[in-house]
Design a protein around this motif. Structure first.
Motif, short mmCIF file in Angstrom:
data_model
loop_
_atom_site.label_atom_id
_atom_site.label_comp_id
_atom_site.label_asym_id
_atom_site.label_seq_id
_atom_site.Cartn_x
_atom_site.Cartn_y
_atom_site.Cartn_z
N ASP A 107 0.83 -1.21 0.00
CA ASP A 107 0.00 0.00 0.00
C ASP A 107 0.86 1.26 0.00
O ASP A 107 0.57 2.23 -0.70
CB ASP A 107 -0.93 0.02 1.23
N THR A 108 1.92 1.22 0.80
CA THR A 108 2.80 2.39 0.90
C THR A 108 3.46 2.68 -0.45
O THR A 108 3.50 3.82 -0.90
CB THR A 108 3.90 2.14 1.95
N VAL A 109 3.96 1.64 -1.09
CA VAL A 109 4.63 1.84 -2.37
C VAL A 109 3.64 2.36 -3.41
O VAL A 109 3.92 3.31 -4.14
CB VAL A 109 5.27 0.53 -2.89
N LEU A 110 2.47 1.75 -3.46
CA LEU A 110 1.48 2.15 -4.45
C LEU A 110 1.02 3.59 -4.25
O LEU A 110 0.80 4.32 -5.21
CB LEU A 110 0.29 1.20 -4.42
N GLY A 113 4.06 5.71 -5.53
CA GLY A 113 4.30 5.60 -6.98
C GLY A 113 5.69 6.05 -7.37
O GLY A 113 6.69 5.58 -6.84
N ASP A 114 5.74 7.01 -8.32
CA ASP A 114 7.01 7.51 -8.81
C ASP A 114 7.84 8.17 -7.72
O ASP A 114 9.04 8.39 -7.88
CB ASP A 114 6.79 8.54 -9.92
N ARG A 565 -1.45 -6.30 -7.04
CA ARG A 565 -1.00 -5.09 -6.34
C ARG A 565 0.51 -5.13 -6.10
O ARG A 565 1.19 -4.11 -6.18
CB ARG A 565 -1.74 -4.92 -5.01
N LEU A 566 1.00 -6.30 -5.80
CA LEU A 566 2.44 -6.45 -5.59
C LEU A 566 3.21 -6.11 -6.87
O LEU A 566 4.22 -5.40 -6.86
CB LEU A 566 2.76 -7.87 -5.12
N VAL A 567 2.70 -6.60 -7.99
CA VAL A 567 3.33 -6.30 -9.28
C VAL A 567 3.25 -4.80 -9.57
O VAL A 567 4.21 -4.19 -10.03
CB VAL A 567 2.66 -7.10 -10.41
N ALA A 568 2.10 -4.23 -9.25
CA ALA A 568 1.91 -2.79 -9.49
C ALA A 568 2.84 -1.96 -8.61
O ALA A 568 3.17 -0.82 -8.95
CB ALA A 568 0.45 -2.41 -9.24
N ALA A 569 3.26 -2.53 -7.48
CA ALA A 569 4.20 -1.83 -6.60
C ALA A 569 5.63 -2.01 -7.10
O ALA A 569 6.46 -1.10 -7.04
CB ALA A 569 4.07 -2.34 -5.17
N ALA A 570 5.92 -3.22 -7.59
CA ALA A 570 7.28 -3.51 -8.06
C ALA A 570 7.64 -2.66 -9.28
O ALA A 570 8.78 -2.23 -9.41
CB ALA A 570 7.41 -4.99 -8.39
N ARG A 571 6.66 -2.43 -10.12
CA ARG A 571 6.97 -1.70 -11.36
C ARG A 571 7.55 -0.30 -11.09
O ARG A 571 8.64 0.00 -11.57
CB ARG A 571 5.73 -1.60 -12.25
N PRO A 572 6.85 0.57 -10.32
CA PRO A 572 7.46 1.88 -10.09
C PRO A 572 8.75 1.81 -9.27
O PRO A 572 9.63 2.66 -9.43
CB PRO A 572 6.38 2.65 -9.34
#
Length: 589
Positions: A107-110, A113-114, A565-572
């Motif tokens: 949640d924190t990473v998402l 984001g950038d 969600r994990l993948v969405a966090a790893a990407r940025p």
RNA sequence: GCCCUCGUAGCUCAAUGGAUAGAGCAGUGGCCUUCUAAGCCAAAGGUUGCAGGUUCGAAUCCUGCCGGGGGCACCA
């Protein structure tokens, strides 16, 4: 990311030690539990036990450390958010409740984001001087290490919360430059540079001028004459110097644009010429420098001034016997000008290769002796050079250089070739973007992915190897993350705690995500790009292993949502790490 | 001669004084009807140059030695 929990526990631990009468009041050192698949924080009691031993209590340190760890474990019980506490070999291990914490990290990473990993503003300004190219010369791979080191470090410092001034100091004057001008007006008058590879052409003419000077008995005198005419403002000499200098500057701009580098402040050696000489006169007047002209140069006997018996700083020449200025002359005034331009400068950093360590030690010490207080904020970041296999130093004179233009062309072409083989469907425009992003990344990464103190060895084979610990590997992980998200339709599910038993690969990935902000701070504190290149690679590796072990799109709905969600966090996170290194993260490859 | 620096797996490199010294490359053996194989998995590979010292604990700090690189008055 979990400072609050850590602090609460630390308070309890300190209370426990005080209760036991252990004379240890320092802060605890925390680390991650080093067992894979487990997630938590750990600290040890060796210091506390050693403190007791020093205070006279008869204890065997490791045994006592384990006793204290045991006692501490009982004293703190099971704090909120943790699933298990254990005392092992003098260590206190606190295992996180993975469901709660994994959601929190994701949640924190998402949410960030950038911006994930950015430190709070420190309200402190640092200048990073780097690149320092010489006009009228070519750029080679050695220059690239400096460029990348400086650029990446500036990015990292800025992201960590510093106010950063990116400075360049261009060598546009001096004997080498006039040597070029001397040769040019003799043999190439009226010629103009080619449309492409300007810096290479300038370099070729420089090499030619060196040869011609060696074979010309009158050359040195004629160049000295040019020196004086330049100083006197002679229109022809200054005009030619200005015009040819601009060719180089335009060439540099092209390179910087290509590399994604910009500067906030550009200094020129030529600007320092006059004030430099004035400053030398001042130092002579004040009795700091000794004027031996015309028989000898103007020097500062640093060891004498410091009253040192043994030679240490030795002697610094600050003006030639023929009245012409040299490197030290300019540096003495430039160092001061930086603080004049930016009075709130906290640190003035010089990214310059290790061979100039003594030079900077001397310059800084002379200014200190001259009472320039701010100079204590100046620091030299020495880095080792780039050699060819066999530990051969590149020399433009001997033709043993790998020119930047050639290197870039080869790398981009190789990237295009690999891309065509592995992903033939890409359209021409995308292919081009991929080739540039991957090609440039592959040449940048290895130059900053080793400690500054290590000599980098350039060889074509490993430079063009895109496998393993290299930039394309990290970019590829990003592409795969992106690919999953694209196929999922773009929407990221609402926050969700994992209901399944987390796979060790998921745990490892989450832990690395959580560690990124600390890595940024550490890299900034230690001035080490290595911290980020390593972290980026570890992150990519963790993602690749996760990718291999954990299906996302085909998983049952609850698992799918969490993993998405994990993948969405790893990407940025991957993109941010690459961005700090000055490397692009293309969406496809 | 003085000073700085490096020495970790065959090669290139990691490792806030702390738990079992880790990666990549090369070599060996596996994995594409499953989200891009620029990938993944497995096994193998070590007297951390040598000798002392400090420390409860040393690849890490100190001393000496060996070996490589660099710097020491008018290059930058």
């Amino acid at each position: 990311m979990f400072e609050r929990e850590r602090q609460a526990i630390e308070t309890q631990l300190k209370a426990y030690l005080a209760e036991q009468g252990v004379p240890f009041t320092e802060d605890f050192k925390w680390s991650n539990i080093p067992f894979s698949g487990e997630w938590g924080i750990a600290t040890s009691f060796f210091q506390a036990a050693a403190a007791e031993a020093r205070a006279g209590k008869k204890v065997v340190v490791p045994v006592r450390a384990q006793e204290l760890a045991d006692g501490a474990a009982r004293a703190i019980g099971l704090p909120d958010g943790f699933s298990r506490v254990e005392a092992v070999k003098g260590y206190l291990n606190l295992y996180f409740n993975t469901a709660t914490y994994s959601q929190r990290v994701v949640d924190t990473v998402l949410a960030a984001g950038d911006e994930f990993g950015r430190g709070a503003p420190k309200g402190k300004r640092i200048m990073v001087e780097f690149s320092q190219p010489n006009t009228h010369k070519a750029m080679h791979v050695g220059h690239l290490r400096n460029m990348m080191l400086g650029a990446a470090l500036a990015n990292i410092l800025e992201f960590a919360g510093w106010d950063v001034v990116r400075a360049n100091y261009i060598g546009d004057f001096g004997k080498d430059v006039l040597k070029w001008v001397w040769n040019f007006r003799k043999r190439h008058a009226g010629e103009r540079p080619p449309a492409e590879d300007v810096t290479r052409w300038m370099g070729d003419l420089y090499a030619e001028s060196t040869t011609n000077l060696e074979n010309d008995p009158d050359g040195d005198k004629e160049i000295e004459d040019l020196f004086h005419r330049w100083e006197a403002g002679d229109e022809e000499v200054v005009g030619l110097w200005r015009e040819t200098r601009q060719w180089s500057l335009d060439g540099f701009s092209q390179v910087y644009d290509l590399m994604g580098i910009h500067f906030d402040r550009i200094y020129f050696e030529s600007e320092c010429e006059k004030p430099g000489k004035e400053y030398v006169e001042e130092l002579v007047k004040r009795g700091i420098a000794i004027d031996e002209r015309p028989a000898g140069p103007v020097i500062v006997k640093i060891d004498d001034l410091l009253g040192l018996e043994k030679e240490d700083y030795r002697v610094l020449v600050i003006l030639r016997s023929d009245d012409t200025a040299l490197y030290a002359t300019w540096d003495l005034v430039l160092a001061q000008r930086k603080f004049k331009d930016y009075p709130d400068l906290e640190t003035s950093l010089y990214v310059v290769d290790v061979r100039q360590s003594q030079h900077f030690r001397q310059v800084f010490k002379v200014l200190e002796l001259a009472g320039v207080d701010e100079i204590k904020k100046a620091a030299h970041l020495p880095y080792e050079i780039v050699n060819l296999p066999g530990n051969i130093t590149m020399s433009s004179r001997e033709g043993t250089v790998v020119l930047l233009e050639d290197f870039i062309r080869e790398a981009v072409s190789r990237a295009r070739q690999v891309s065509e083989e592995s992903n033939p469907e890409l359209d021409a425009k995308t292919r081009d973007e991929v080739a540039w992003a991957v090609g440039l990344g592959s040449i940048k990464y290895p130059l900053i992915a080793r400690d500054h103190s290590k000599i980098a060895t350039f060889d074509w084979e490993s430079a063009l190897d895109f496998n393993g610990q290299a930039s394309p590997y990290i970019q590829y992980a990003h592409v795969r993350a992106n690919s999953i998200l694209r196929k999922a339709g773009g929407a990221v599910p609402a926050p969700v705690a994992p209901t399944h038993l987390l796979d060790p690969k998921e745990v490892a990935l989450i832990e690395l995500l959580a560690d990124f902000p600390a890595a940024v701070q550490r890299a900034a504190d230690e001035w080490r790009t290595l911290q980020i290149t390593n972290h980026a690679f570890e992150l990519a590796k963790a993602f690749s292993e996760f990718y291999n072990a954990c299906p996302v799109l085909n998983a049952e709905p609850a698992v799918r949502d969490f993993r998405l969600r994990l993948v969405a966090a790893a990407r940025p996170a991957l993109a941010n790490a690459l961005r700090l290194l000055g490397i692009q993260a293309p969406p496809v490859m």
